[in-house]
Design a protein around this motif. Structure first.
Motif, PDB file in Angstrom:
ATOM      1  N   TYR A 131      28.831  25.721  29.004  1.00  0.00           N
ATOM      2  CA  TYR A 131      30.209  25.507  28.529  1.00  0.00           C
ATOM      3  C   TYR A 131      30.236  24.984  27.091  1.00  0.00           C
ATOM      4  O   TYR A 131      29.589  23.995  26.760  1.00  0.00           O
TER       5      TYR A 131
ATOM      6  N   TYR B 205      39.649  38.687  33.561  1.00  0.00           N
ATOM      7  CA  TYR B 205      39.695  38.263  32.154  1.00  0.00           C
ATOM      8  C   TYR B 205      39.347  36.780  32.048  1.00  0.00           C
ATOM      9  O   TYR B 205      40.102  35.917  32.478  1.00  0.00           O
ATOM     10  N   GLY B 206      38.161  36.486  31.483  1.00  0.00           N
ATOM     11  CA  GLY B 206      37.715  35.096  31.304  1.00  0.00           C
ATOM     12  C   GLY B 206      36.836  34.645  32.465  1.00  0.00           C
ATOM     13  O   GLY B 206      37.331  34.449  33.578  1.00  0.00           O
TER      14      GLY B 206
ATOM     15  N   THR C 277      35.787  32.004  33.644  1.00  0.00           N
ATOM     16  CA  THR C 277      36.014  30.552  33.624  1.00  0.00           C
ATOM     17  C   THR C 277      35.325  29.903  34.823  1.00  0.00           C
ATOM     18  O   THR C 277      34.991  30.571  35.808  1.00  0.00           O
TER      19      THR C 277
ATOM     20  N   THR D 126      34.252  36.006  26.149  1.00  0.00           N
ATOM     21  CA  THR D 126      33.796  35.911  24.751  1.00  0.00           C
ATOM     22  C   THR D 126      32.532  35.064  24.583  1.00  0.00           C
ATOM     23  O   THR D 126      31.960  35.034  23.497  1.00  0.00           O
TER      24      THR D 126
ATOM     25  N   LYS E  84      27.209  33.790  28.523  1.00  0.00           N
ATOM     26  CA  LYS E  84      27.576  34.266  29.871  1.00  0.00           C
ATOM     27  C   LYS E  84      27.417  35.779  29.984  1.00  0.00           C
ATOM     28  O   LYS E  84      27.257  36.311  31.085  1.00  0.00           O
TER      29      LYS E  84
ATOM     30  N   ASN F 265      44.930  29.385  31.668  1.00  0.00           N
ATOM     31  CA  ASN F 265      45.293  28.289  30.760  1.00  0.00           C
ATOM     32  C   ASN F 265      45.323  28.758  29.305  1.00  0.00           C
ATOM     33  O   ASN F 265      45.758  28.026  28.426  1.00  0.00           O
ATOM     34  N   HIS F 266      44.845  29.979  29.031  1.00  0.00           N
ATOM     35  CA  HIS F 266      44.908  30.541  27.673  1.00  0.00           C
ATOM     36  C   HIS F 266      45.803  31.787  27.661  1.00  0.00           C
ATOM     37  O   HIS F 266      45.635  32.672  26.838  1.00  0.00           O
TER      38      HIS F 266
ATOM     39  N   GLU G 215      47.654  33.018  24.391  1.00  0.00           N
ATOM     40  CA  GLU G 215      46.710  33.517  23.379  1.00  0.00           C
ATOM     41  C   GLU G 215      46.161  34.895  23.781  1.00  0.00           C
ATOM     42  O   GLU G 215      46.085  35.817  22.962  1.00  0.00           O
TER      43      GLU G 215
HETATM   44  P1  TMP Z   1      38.213  27.255  29.763  1.00  0.00           P
HETATM   45  O1  TMP Z   1      39.252  27.639  30.779  1.00  0.00           O
HETATM   46  O2  TMP Z   1      37.262  26.244  30.278  1.00  0.00           O
HETATM   47  O3  TMP Z   1      38.805  26.949  28.432  1.00  0.00           O
HETATM   48  O4  TMP Z   1      37.291  28.552  29.545  1.00  0.00           O
HETATM   49  C1  TMP Z   1      37.844  29.720  29.054  1.00  0.00           C
HETATM   50  C2  TMP Z   1      36.859  30.870  29.263  1.00  0.00           C
HETATM   51  O5  TMP Z   1      37.546  32.075  29.011  1.00  0.00           O
HETATM   52  C3  TMP Z   1      35.665  30.840  28.323  1.00  0.00           C
HETATM   53  O6  TMP Z   1      34.519  31.299  29.016  1.00  0.00           O
HETATM   54  C4  TMP Z   1      36.043  31.827  27.239  1.00  0.00           C
HETATM   55  C5  TMP Z   1      36.924  32.800  27.978  1.00  0.00           C
HETATM   56  N1  TMP Z   1      37.935  33.416  27.130  1.00  0.00           N
HETATM   57  C6  TMP Z   1      37.811  34.763  26.830  1.00  0.00           C
HETATM   58  O7  TMP Z   1      36.875  35.413  27.272  1.00  0.00           O
HETATM   59  N2  TMP Z   1      38.746  35.327  26.019  1.00  0.00           N
HETATM   60  C7  TMP Z   1      39.780  34.613  25.493  1.00  0.00           C
HETATM   61  O8  TMP Z   1      40.585  35.178  24.753  1.00  0.00           O
HETATM   62  C8  TMP Z   1      39.908  33.225  25.828  1.00  0.00           C
HETATM   63  C9  TMP Z   1      41.039  32.430  25.276  1.00  0.00           C
HETATM   64  C10 TMP Z   1      38.959  32.673  26.649  1.00  0.00           C
END
Ligand code: TMP
Length: 387
Positions: A50, A295-296, A298, A321, A325, A357-358, A361
């Motif tokens: 992370y 997507y993500g 997380t 991104t 990972k 949570n994103h 964006e």
């Molecule tokens: P978080 O919820 O702990 O902030 O982690 C967000 C995860 O999502 C992190 O692995 C990066 C990924 N992510 C993307 O792949 N694309 C994106 O546009 C954003 C905002 C996050």
């Protein structure tokens, strides 16, 4: 459940570690906590992936924190800031650039090294009362101890609070921000529950804990980051006047029943219903021959995919991104993690929003997906597939 942040290669599947993920409510102090979390030194290992600076939102947020701490410290002679879990130095590097005395305590070597390369002074250790004493003896008392998304992850939390009480100067403040139990329950955000988040704080439970260590909560502030967090300010008991925000949040928590078991029994029922609906929607999409991509990758997605048994039959892969990972499999569910370019190659019919949570964006950045007829599927606060 598997470790929520341990992405694995195919040859590690057989040795993947599983544990029982369950939460409990302490009848005495009303703390909600994971009952069987793996020890911290098994989680925050040298390859812990992370990265705080991994998202624009968190980078921007922590830069803002650093600016406000700088203002707060203005006029104090030779102030000293300590950050617990400074990760890659996303907050502290701004403090370091300002020439303010500081120390980042970060147990993950790779992050501590990166923070150090940005000019941040670091100690690669776990924070506890013994370390607090050593820091105080060598560098003096701290004006501010800051932590973001760290304290809720430390199992021996008493050590953190006792350590803060040792390290803080007479007028020093412990300022920390973590996911808020009130948001978690209100948004049905069950995916916040994972091995790394040992504690799900409320103002009530943090106040109880603070009191046992000679500290008190003097202010709280709600933050929109991370799916809903609270920033707590703690100081030595009686040192500052308590702000009305504390009473305000305590009254809200009482109304929301955050100290009552029935609230969490009802929450669990809602979560089971969401899990059923989500797998139904995914199965229907697949039955129609539609492609679904996550997507993500997380930590939250590990909870959802494993709780709902989402495998590659339902979700083809997850794009993310984070280079560390990519090319690996998600914990437990073993969905392949691919770079963001894979998302558009070609676009899937449905994208499952794991990084909710994103969301703003991501939606702004992925306008071409929506324009191509792609639909977002979310499950927080309820299951909804865009028309
Ligand atoms: P978080 O919820 O702990 O902030 O982690 C967000 C995860 O999502 C992190 O692995 C990066 C990924 N992510 C993307 O792949 N694309 C994106 O546009 C954003 C905002 C996050």
């Amino acid at each position: 459940m598997p470790r929520s942040n341990r992405f694995i290669s195919p040859d590690e599947i057989a040795s993947e570690h599983w544990f029982r993920l369950a939460t409990g409510l302490c009848p005495a102090c009303k703390m909600v906590q994971v009952l069987e979390a793996p020890p911290g030194d098994e989680i925050f290992t040298a390859d812990y992936s992370y990265l705080t600076s991994g998202t624009t939102a968190m980078r921007g947020h922590l830069k803002g924190v650093a600016q406000s701490l700088k203002l707060e410290l203005r006029g104090r002679p030779d102030p000293f800031v300590v950050e617990l879990g400074c990760n890659d130095g996303a907050m502290l590097h701004t403090i370091a650039e300002a020439g303010i005395r500081h120390l980042g305590v970060e147990p993950t070597q790779v992050h501590a090294d990166y923070a150090a390369s940005r000019g941040v002074s670091t100690l690669t250790e776990f924070f506890n009362a013994e370390l607090a004493t050593r820091i105080r003896d060598t560098s003096g008392p701290a004006d501010i101890i800051f932590a973001a998304n760290t304290i809720c992850e430390i199992q021996d939390i008493r050590q953190v609070f006792d350590g803060a009480a040792i390290l803080l100067g007479p007028e020093g403040m412990l300022i920390f921000e973590d996911p808020y139990l009130g948001d978690l329950v209100e948004k049905n955000a069950f995916d916040q529950i994972c091995d790394e988040h040992v504690f799900y704080f409320s103002v009530h439970s943090v106040s109880e804990l603070a009191q046992r260590c000679g500290l008190e909560v003097i202010d709280v502030e709600h933050l929109p980051v991370g799916g809903g967090e609270l920033r707590y300010r703690l100081a030595r008991r009686g040192c500052y006047q308590t702000k009305p925000s504390v009473q305000y949040h305590l009254a809200r928590e009482a109304r929301a029943g955050l100290s009552q078991l029935e609230t969490f029994v009802a929450f669990a029922e809602r979560v089971h219903s969401i899990a059923r609906q989500l797998t139904d929607v995914l199965s229907e999409c697949r039955a129609r021959g539609q492609r679904v991509v996550g997507y993500g990758a997380t930590m939250k997605s590990a909870t959802v995919t494993n709780f709902c048994h989402i495998t590659t039959e339902l979700v083809e892969f997850v794009c993310d991104t984070t280079p560390a990972k990519q090319g690996l499999l998600t914990p437990g569910a073993h969905l392949p993690v691919r770079p963001p370019e894979a998302f558009a190659d070609p676009y899937p019919d449905v994208a499952l929003m794991f990084a909710w949570n994103h969301e703003a964006e991501i939606r702004a950045k992925e306008q071409a997906f929506t324009n191509s007829g792609g639909r977002w599927l979310r499950y927080v606060p309820e299951v909804a597939l865009e028309r």
